[in-house]
Enzyme design. Structure first.
Site, mmCIF file in Angstrom:
data_model
loop_
_atom_site.group_PDB
_atom_site.id
_atom_site.type_symbol
_atom_site.label_atom_id
_atom_site.label_comp_id
_atom_site.label_asym_id
_atom_site.label_seq_id
_atom_site.Cartn_x
_atom_site.Cartn_y
_atom_site.Cartn_z
ATOM 1 N N CYS A 52 5.752 -3.061 -0.318
ATOM 2 C CA CYS A 52 6.145 -3.169 1.080
ATOM 3 C C CYS A 52 7.633 -2.848 1.199
ATOM 4 C CB CYS A 52 5.868 -4.579 1.606
ATOM 5 S SG CYS A 52 6.243 -4.702 3.359
ATOM 6 N N GLY A 97 12.378 -5.477 0.205
ATOM 7 C CA GLY A 97 11.139 -4.884 -0.293
ATOM 8 C C GLY A 97 10.414 -5.860 -1.205
ATOM 9 N N LYS A 98 9.206 -5.582 -1.528
ATOM 10 C CA LYS A 98 8.462 -6.399 -2.510
ATOM 11 C C LYS A 98 7.229 -5.638 -2.930
ATOM 12 C CE LYS A 98 8.806 -10.463 -4.450
ATOM 13 N NZ LYS A 98 10.046 -11.178 -4.771
ATOM 14 N N GLY A 99 6.766 -5.867 -4.150
ATOM 15 C CA GLY A 99 5.563 -5.167 -4.601
ATOM 16 C C GLY A 99 4.745 -6.014 -5.537
#
Ligand code: NAD
Length: 403
Positions: A52, A97-99
């Site tokens: 994201c 962000g993040k994943g």
């Protein structure tokens, strides 16, 4: 929509509207700028993978990658929003962000883990990069995996790109002090709190003794703070006069080193400062009325619910919000990114100095007497969100002029 994402969005919308933040910005922040979802074939299964990219208003997206069973679209989105707020609050030119990949990590062999890490980078490659989106470690992705990811990225890019990831091994361009950074940041906040409140030898109880909690305790003991209780998920111990580093860190588990207490006891101890460094939602409206500490430092993410914070603030207890107290890690990541881009080397002292300076500045902003956000009307966590939103708003309005 699940509770976590709903709560995080509500925090932005409600605090933003209450604090008079521009509606256009709030609307923009309620949806990510980009969300990539793809599948990774692994061992006859198709794993769901996500990244994201929430907001790039302040700079390239920044945030960890987690490999866990429960990871889903909403969790990744909620965590990316929190990264946007954290970077904005401590004034670091990164976006959020993040994943992650939904995978049963315990069942992965070394070989499969390596394959998964490389496949994840291949999937992300078109949308990440040193000036676009810089992933980092999170749950179950350590410095070895991140170093492998950076190698894979560089291979596909056909160019050595150490600034494409942070959280690498030191010999692969990682920065000194990264592992202790969040605990050190928490310790810097403790120091600021004691100066502000003129606390001389406060008693401190710490819940959680993992990476963050144990490093916090280490720095606090090195600086002669009185740690009177510590716990982990198996239980806790207390010592009225305070533990020494010798007792806590030498030989066998610290749980054998003092009078036994359980976790609820620790939360309700009559101490000056309670440090929460374990998991989310440990203080709720149920136990909030029983808390006796005068100050709480939220090192874990979301350990105090909003309703509980309201009860605590009404009792006069100061709760330092997580977006500030646990921001030491991302501050160190910024140092690693600059180090990798510029080809320079920071010492551990440089990194710690940077963390302390960033957190001190935000701490002072948060605790300044502010007519705009008086403490009678705003929770400290709301004020922290508003300070972050104001910084985003300023940049948003500047860039809007050119659109
Ligand atoms: P960790 O897994 O290393 O340690 C967690 C600790 O909490 C362990 O000691 C565990 O035994 C204890 N624990 C778990 N459940 C408990 C319970 N119910 N009661 C008491 N203790 C319990 O994790 P960590 O990296 O130290 O992270 C701790 C918190 O800080 C998490 O909320 C994490 O999201 C947050 N955080 C971590 C970092 C980081 O750099 N590691 C950065 C920002 C935020």
């Amino acid at each position: 929509m699940g509770k976590f994402l709903k709560d995080v969005k509500k925090q932005i919308k409600k605090s933003g509207e209450k604090g008079g933040i521009k509606k256009e910005l709030l609307k923009k922040l309620l949806s990510p700028e980009r969300f990539l979802e793809f599948t990774i074939p692994l061992n006859e299964k198709y794993l769901h993978a996500y990244r994201c990219q929430h907001s790039s208003i302040l700079g390239p997206y920044k945030g960890g990658i987690r490999f866990c069973k429960h990871v889903d679209r909403e969790e990744v989105e909620a965590l990316s929003i929190l990264m946007t707020l954290k970077c904005a609050l401590i004034d670091i030119p990164f976006g959020g962000g993040k994943g992650g990949v939904a995978v049963d990590f315990q069942k992965l062999s070394g070989e499969l883990l390596e394959k998964l890490a490389k496949e994840y980078v291949r999937g992300l490659f078109p949308i990440i990069g040193p000036d676009v989106d810089i992933p980092a470690p999170d749950i179950n992705t350590n410095e070895d995996i991140i170093s492998l990811m950076e190698e894979e990225y560089s291979k596909i890019a056909r160019k050595h790109s150490p600034a494409s990831f942070t959280g690498k091994k030191i010999e692969k361009g990682g920065v000194a002090g990264r592992v202790e950074a969040t605990g050190y940041g928490g310790f810097s906040v403790l120091e600021e709190l004691c100066v502000k409140e003129r606390l001389e030898t406060p008693s401190v109880a710490v819940q959680g003794f993992g990476n963050v909690g144990s490093n916090f305790v280490k720095f606090a003991l090195e600086n002669n703070y009185r740690i009177t209780a510590i716990s982990n998920e198996e239980g806790g111990v207390e010592s009225k006069e305070g533990f020494s580093a010798e007792t806590i860190f030498k030989d066998c588990s610290f749980l054998k080193k003092g009078k036994k207490i359980n976790n609820e006891d620790l939360l309700e101890k009559d101490v000056d400062i309670l440090v929460l460094a374990a998991v989310e939602r440990v203080i709720t409206k149920k136990n909030a009325p029983k808390i006796k500490a005068k100050y709480i430092i939220n090192l874990a993410n979301g350990p105090v619910t909003r309703k509980a914070e309201k009860i605590l603030q009404e009792k006069g207890i100061i709760v330092v919000p997580d977006v500030l107290a646990n921001a030491g890690g991302v501050a160190a990541s910024y140092c690693e990114w600059v180090q990798s881009k510029e080809g320079i080397k920071y010492s551990k002292e440089d990194v710690f100095q940077f963390i302390a300076a960033k957190l001190k500045k935000s701490f002072c902003e948060l605790f300044s007497k502010d007519e705009k956000y008086p403490k009678e009307s705003f929770l400290l966590s709301e004020k922290a969100v508003l300070l972050a939103l104001s910084r985003l708003e300023k940049k948003f309005l500047e860039t809007e002029k050119f659109n």
